[in-house]
Motif scaffolding. Sequence first.
Motif, PDB file in Angstrom:
ATOM      1  N   GLN A 156       0.845  -1.183   0.000  1.00 30.45           N
ATOM      2  CA  GLN A 156       0.000   0.000   0.000  1.00 30.45           C
ATOM      3  C   GLN A 156       0.885   1.239   0.000  1.00 30.45           C
ATOM      4  O   GLN A 156       2.010   1.211   0.495  1.00 30.45           O
ATOM      5  N   TYR A 213      -4.452   3.987  -5.783  1.00 31.15           N
ATOM      6  CA  TYR A 213      -4.188   4.880  -4.668  1.00 31.15           C
ATOM      7  C   TYR A 213      -4.201   6.323  -5.147  1.00 31.15           C
ATOM      8  O   TYR A 213      -3.708   6.628  -6.240  1.00 31.15           O
ATOM      9  N   GLY A 269      -3.955  10.663  -3.887  1.00 33.19           N
ATOM     10  CA  GLY A 269      -3.660  11.683  -2.893  1.00 33.19           C
ATOM     11  C   GLY A 269      -4.888  12.541  -2.628  1.00 33.19           C
ATOM     12  O   GLY A 269      -5.962  12.306  -3.196  1.00 33.19           O
ATOM     13  N   GLN A 270      -4.710  13.544  -1.783  1.00 38.26           N
ATOM     14  CA  GLN A 270      -5.836  14.373  -1.379  1.00 38.26           C
ATOM     15  C   GLN A 270      -6.025  15.590  -2.291  1.00 38.26           C
ATOM     16  O   GLN A 270      -7.043  16.265  -2.227  1.00 38.26           O
ATOM     17  N   GLN A 317       0.743   5.676   0.426  1.00 36.68           N
ATOM     18  CA  GLN A 317       0.004   6.905   0.718  1.00 36.68           C
ATOM     19  C   GLN A 317       0.651   8.055  -0.026  1.00 36.68           C
ATOM     20  O   GLN A 317       1.886   8.141  -0.097  1.00 36.68           O
ATOM     21  N   LEU A 318      -0.175   8.939  -0.575  1.00 33.75           N
ATOM     22  CA  LEU A 318       0.310   9.998  -1.440  1.00 33.75           C
ATOM     23  C   LEU A 318      -0.107  11.357  -0.895  1.00 33.75           C
ATOM     24  O   LEU A 318      -1.257  11.536  -0.488  1.00 33.75           O
ATOM     25  N   VAL A 319       0.829  12.296  -0.925  1.00 31.97           N
ATOM     26  CA  VAL A 319       0.541  13.653  -0.463  1.00 31.97           C
ATOM     27  C   VAL A 319       1.072  14.644  -1.485  1.00 31.97           C
ATOM     28  O   VAL A 319       2.287  14.718  -1.720  1.00 31.97           O
ATOM     29  N   ALA A 366       5.359  10.039  -1.692  1.00 37.13           N
ATOM     30  CA  ALA A 366       4.753   8.743  -1.398  1.00 37.13           C
ATOM     31  C   ALA A 366       5.404   8.103  -0.192  1.00 37.13           C
ATOM     32  O   ALA A 366       6.621   8.223   0.015  1.00 37.13           O
ATOM     33  N   SER A 367       4.596   7.441   0.596  1.00 38.82           N
ATOM     34  CA  SER A 367       5.132   6.675   1.724  1.00 38.82           C
ATOM     35  C   SER A 367       5.405   5.255   1.268  1.00 38.82           C
ATOM     36  O   SER A 367       4.955   4.829   0.218  1.00 38.82           O
TER      37      SER A 367
END
Length: 122
Positions: A1, A111, A113-114, A3-5, A24-25
């Motif tokens: 998985q 996936y 991001g916001q 996570q995107l910011v 990305a994490s």
Amino acid sequence: QVQLVESGGGLVQAGGSLRLSCAASGRTFSSYNMGWFRHAPGKERKFVGTISWSGARTYYEDSVKGRFTISRDNAKNTVYLQMNSPKPEDTAVYYCAARTRWQPTSHDYNYWGQGTQVTVSS
């Protein structure tokens, strides 16, 4: 998985330049093909472009070809969207997205991001 910011959005004059970043994490960022999308008020979300996991391949929507460039730095787990000569019609919330499959004309990513707002003034 993963996570995107996204970051780097803001107000820019038409004809100027702006660079968006998507951090990305996770340790497997280099496994993901990355995409950029945008969503303007009252319109559907639209594909902007995509870059392969290695950065060797890119693919862009026609309206941004020659103006926008996608790049990535796998050592920094970051993908970029360089926006040159933006136009008022480029105003939108910009999102990055990730998936393991390379299929440039398909826009279903796993996936997201916001988003970050980009406003281009005339």
